[in-house]
Design a protein around this motif. Structure first.
Motif, mmCIF file in Angstrom:
data_model
loop_
_atom_site.group_PDB
_atom_site.id
_atom_site.type_symbol
_atom_site.label_atom_id
_atom_site.label_comp_id
_atom_site.label_asym_id
_atom_site.label_seq_id
_atom_site.Cartn_x
_atom_site.Cartn_y
_atom_site.Cartn_z
ATOM 1 N N ILE A 442 -26.895 6.712 14.691
ATOM 2 C CA ILE A 442 -27.461 5.627 13.931
ATOM 3 C C ILE A 442 -27.019 5.666 12.570
ATOM 4 C CG2 ILE A 442 -29.735 4.375 12.959
ATOM 5 C CD1 ILE A 442 -30.639 5.460 15.758
ATOM 6 N N ARG A 443 -27.037 7.084 12.124
ATOM 7 C CA ARG A 443 -26.626 7.182 10.675
ATOM 8 C C ARG A 443 -25.198 6.769 10.480
ATOM 9 N NH1 ARG A 443 -29.500 12.068 7.475
ATOM 10 N NH2 ARG A 443 -29.208 11.134 5.183
ATOM 11 N N ALA A 444 -24.384 7.267 11.440
ATOM 12 C CA ALA A 444 -22.892 6.888 11.415
ATOM 13 C C ALA A 444 -22.441 5.334 11.530
ATOM 14 C CB ALA A 444 -22.249 7.843 12.393
ATOM 15 N N LYS A 445 -23.505 4.652 12.112
ATOM 16 C CA LYS A 445 -23.551 3.308 12.526
ATOM 17 C C LYS A 445 -22.271 3.239 13.550
ATOM 18 C CE LYS A 445 -25.145 1.321 8.003
ATOM 19 N NZ LYS A 445 -25.638 2.569 7.389
ATOM 20 N N ASP A 446 -22.331 4.054 14.335
ATOM 21 C CA ASP A 446 -21.323 4.133 15.525
ATOM 22 C C ASP A 446 -22.053 3.349 16.758
ATOM 23 O OD1 ASP A 446 -19.624 4.706 17.554
ATOM 24 O OD2 ASP A 446 -19.313 6.626 16.804
ATOM 25 N N ALA A 447 -21.903 2.102 17.073
ATOM 26 C CA ALA A 447 -22.177 1.422 17.997
ATOM 27 C C ALA A 447 -22.084 2.064 19.421
ATOM 28 C CB ALA A 447 -22.026 -0.137 17.806
ATOM 29 N N ALA A 448 -20.802 2.358 19.565
ATOM 30 C CA ALA A 448 -20.373 2.810 20.873
ATOM 31 C C ALA A 448 -21.081 4.075 21.117
ATOM 32 C CB ALA A 448 -18.649 2.999 20.746
ATOM 33 N N PHE A 449 -21.150 4.893 20.295
ATOM 34 C CA PHE A 449 -21.976 6.190 20.520
ATOM 35 C C PHE A 449 -23.318 5.991 20.820
ATOM 36 C CE2 PHE A 449 -22.630 10.663 19.932
ATOM 37 C CZ PHE A 449 -21.527 11.210 20.483
ATOM 38 N N ALA A 450 -23.857 5.119 20.117
ATOM 39 C CA ALA A 450 -25.390 4.924 20.197
ATOM 40 C C ALA A 450 -25.666 4.136 21.712
ATOM 41 C CB ALA A 450 -25.830 3.929 19.076
ATOM 42 N N ASP A 455 -27.569 5.150 26.773
ATOM 43 C CA ASP A 455 -27.574 5.181 28.449
ATOM 44 C C ASP A 455 -28.078 6.287 28.873
ATOM 45 O OD1 ASP A 455 -26.804 2.729 29.014
ATOM 46 O OD2 ASP A 455 -24.489 3.316 28.746
ATOM 47 N N ARG A 456 -27.809 7.379 28.205
ATOM 48 C CA ARG A 456 -28.243 8.771 28.592
ATOM 49 C C ARG A 456 -29.806 8.912 28.511
ATOM 50 N NH1 ARG A 456 -24.783 13.411 27.843
ATOM 51 N NH2 ARG A 456 -26.805 14.709 28.303
ATOM 52 N N PHE A 457 -30.621 8.274 27.502
ATOM 53 C CA PHE A 457 -32.009 8.158 27.609
ATOM 54 C C PHE A 457 -32.506 7.700 28.658
ATOM 55 C CE2 PHE A 457 -32.281 9.387 22.834
ATOM 56 C CZ PHE A 457 -33.562 10.144 22.894
ATOM 57 N N LEU A 458 -31.965 6.292 28.982
ATOM 58 C CA LEU A 458 -32.260 5.587 30.174
ATOM 59 C C LEU A 458 -32.343 6.488 31.407
ATOM 60 C CD1 LEU A 458 -30.732 2.199 29.219
ATOM 61 C CD2 LEU A 458 -33.302 2.949 29.183
ATOM 62 N N LYS A 459 -31.032 6.944 31.762
ATOM 63 C CA LYS A 459 -30.923 7.901 32.730
ATOM 64 C C LYS A 459 -31.919 9.222 32.875
ATOM 65 C CE LYS A 459 -27.292 10.935 34.729
ATOM 66 N NZ LYS A 459 -26.086 11.603 34.678
ATOM 67 N N ASP A 460 -32.110 9.675 31.716
ATOM 68 C CA ASP A 460 -33.067 10.619 31.721
ATOM 69 C C ASP A 460 -34.651 10.020 31.908
ATOM 70 O OD1 ASP A 460 -33.220 13.314 31.120
ATOM 71 O OD2 ASP A 460 -34.511 12.879 29.190
#
Length: 602
Positions: A442-450, A455-460
């Motif tokens: 979020i700090r990097a403002k990197d939409a793809a990485f966010a 997705d990892r959070f949702l999978k978790d």
């Protein structure tokens, strides 16, 4: 080819010496103070300030030398060579700096110039304090083997009061020499010397000195001191006799001590421009062709010749680190002495040397922080160097990464900010620290990485049935708009919170919005529909008829549009879920129709 050794090449070896840490840290504060005060001072106050800054630098060098002496003392039994070597290097650095301070920073004029050079010699060249203590502590000082050596050193350094005090011991022990002592004492007492703040002109001083010189000459020619070779030798020194002074070569130890002694007794009103001639002849006379000048001699000679650039060049070659030339050049630049000297690639000498010094600091695990400020004060290339070097700092801990990030943010280095955040996000993801990874992305403002981490959070969540890092997800705020997936994660967490607070209507509306607005990924629709089941089974009707139809459409779209339709139908669990949902939706629709019909009928 047969060698199996690996050599570790480091940019500036001295920055790894522990006892030199004080030199780098303390001088950084002095450097920063000088940059800040530049615009505030003018005229005499400015010159006085620059002299004080120079003295502050020298005091740091001396403090480091004391630390080195202490460290060397602890390891004497181990023959701790490097410490002794560093002491001699620091000693040479202070010797050169002090001379540059006198000639360039203070720019001492005829009269005060000689006094400054005498102080310089007394401080650096010959320490007689231990010899004096040894002589005075003996039963009969005048009979001590070092007595006349100490007297001679005092005379050679122009320390007349101390020389007279010692000679009084000789007179007390030798009544026959009382008359000679009184005459010599009177000559030494009357010797005219320049003094700072004195109103007498140089011409008056020269006249007085000429009369005094003639008086000394008269006593010598009359044979007043013929019966005492020691006193006669002192009288010859007072007359500036080069041969007599050179006889004391071993006591002076260096040609520049000889130079200052020679000036004191033959030309006390020497002007700065005349120094080069006296310096060269003094070196030639003192060395006498027996030995060639050392690098230190050449540096001091360049200073006496007022060749500032040569001094800096020689020091850059000879000294083992960039600290000395970087700080001295910066100081001389503030004295407006280097303005005309630009280097062929566009920068000036001050900036070039500061860049080299700061670059060396960046190879150290903690001193790199000092290097940042040095780059900040290099107007032409400092920013570029900082950007290049800051990218190479190993981000070993999160604390260090935050430190580097703060430096980049303060300087609006957006590219580096993004790079650091991406690196830290990737590290956190590898270590399965999803909260930290999301925070960095979020700090990097990197939409793809966010999106990836969401997705990892949702999978978790699907695997464990609960969210980790709830505080972070609950407080995403406007950051959730960075990517659709992150928005969904934040809103989905909000649905759970509303449900937990029993705000079922709001929770139902939000759940339906997530599906109909196509924010939720298709793979997550079944989870959302399953989340709707408890709401459909509530005693109170939550979903309206229109909302129920929307849910039914979503369910049909999911089952009909699934590319793995056959596999979906073969999965007993999924089939059961679909049947349960269809049943719950049908029952809910029936309850809604009855309820809404009753309301309309009433």
């Amino acid at each position: 080819p047969s060698s199996s050794q690996v050599f570790v090449v480091r940019r500036d070896q001295d920055i790894y010496i522990q006892t030199l840490r004080k030199l780098f840290n303390e001088s950084h504060g002095i450097f920063m103070g000088l940059q800040r005060s530049e615009e505030e001072l003018a005229g005499k106050s400015r010159k006085a300030h620059l002299v004080q800054v120079s003295k502050n630098y020298r005091s740091v060098i001396r403090a480091c030398m004391e630390d080195m002496h202490e460290a060397a003392g602890k390891f004497v039994s181990l023959k701790f060579g490097p410490a002794f070597l560093q002491v001699s290097i620091l000693s040479a650095m202070e010797l050169i700096w002090n001379l540059c301070e006198i000639l360039f920073v203070e720019a001492a004029t005829a009269g005060p110039l000689l006094l400054r050079l005498l102080d310089w010699v007394r401080l650096h060249v010959c320490d007689v304090d231990s010899m004096v203590r040894e002589v005075l502590s003996s039963e009969s000082p005048s009979k001590h083997k070092l007595f006349w050596n100490v007297v001679d050193i005092f005379v050679l350094q122009g320390r007349m009061d101390e020389a007279r005090h010692l000679l009084s011991k000789e007179a007390s022990a030798n009544p026959t020499s009382m008359n000679m002592y009184k005459i010599l004492d009177e000559l030494m007492k009357k010797m005219p010397v320049p003094s700072i703040g004195n109103t007498q002109t140089l011409t008056e001083l020269e006249l007085k000195w000429q009369h005094w010189h003639e008086e000394c000459q008269r006593y010598l020619q009359d044979g007043t001191f013929a019966s005492s070779p020691h006193m006669e030798s002192i009288c010859k020194i007072l007359l500036g006799d080069e041969d007599a002074i050179l006889e004391k070569k071993e006591l002076m130890t260096t040609w520049y001590h000889f130079l200052v002694t020679r000036l004191l007794y033959s030309h006390p009103t020497v002007k700065p421009v005349e120094l080069r001639f006296y310096a060269q002849s003094s070196m030639d006379l003192f060395l006498g062709g027996e030995s060639s000048p050392e690098p230190l001699d050449m540096i001091l000679m360049a200073a006496f010749e007022f060749e500032i650039h040569q001094v800096i060049k020689e020091c850059s070659i000879v000294l083992s680190n960039w600290w000395f030339v970087a700080h001295l050049t910066d100081l001389l630049d503030h004295c407006k002495l280097l303005q005309s000297h630009n280097l062929y690639f566009g920068s000036n000498m001050r900036e070039f040397l500061l860049l080299e010094y700061a670059s060396g600091l960046f190879s150290h695990h903690s001193l790199w922080q000092l290097g940042v400020d040095y780059f900040d004060h290099c107007p032409e290339y400092g920013r570029v160097y900082l950007e290049l070097h800051i990218e190479r700092i190993p981000l070993s801990t999160e604390q260090k990464a935050l430190k580097v990030l703060r430096i980049c943010e303060q300087r609006q280095m957006q590219e580096q900010v993004r790079s650091i955040c991406k690196i830290m996000a990737m590290k956190a993801l590898r270590n399965n620290r999803l909260g930290s990874a999301l925070s960095w992305s979020i700090r990097a403002k990197d939409a793809a990485f966010a999106t990836l981490i969401s997705d990892r959070f949702l999978k978790d969540y699907c695997e464990r049935g609960c969210f980790s890092d709830l505080d972070l997800i609950d407080n995403l705020g406007p950051s959730m708009l960075l990517s659709d997936r992150l928005t969904f994660l934040g809103k989905y967490r909000e649905f759970h919170r509303l449900y937990g607070e029993k705000r079922f209507s709001e929770a139902a509306r939000l759940l339906l919005t997530l599906m109909t607005a196509h924010i939720a990924p298709c793979s997550f629709w079944m989870t959302l529909l399953t989340d709707a089941l408890p709401l459909l089974e509530q005693k109170e009707v939550i979903f309206s008829a229109e909302q129920t139809y929307e849910l039914m459409r979503c369910l049909e779209d999911l089952t009909a549009g699934n590319p793995d339709k056959q596999k979906f139908q073969d999965d007993d669990v999924e089939t059961t879920k679909v049947e349960m949902l269809r049943l719950a939706l049908a029952r809910n629709l029936a309850r809604v129709i009855v309820k809404e019909g009753t309301v309309e009928g009433s």
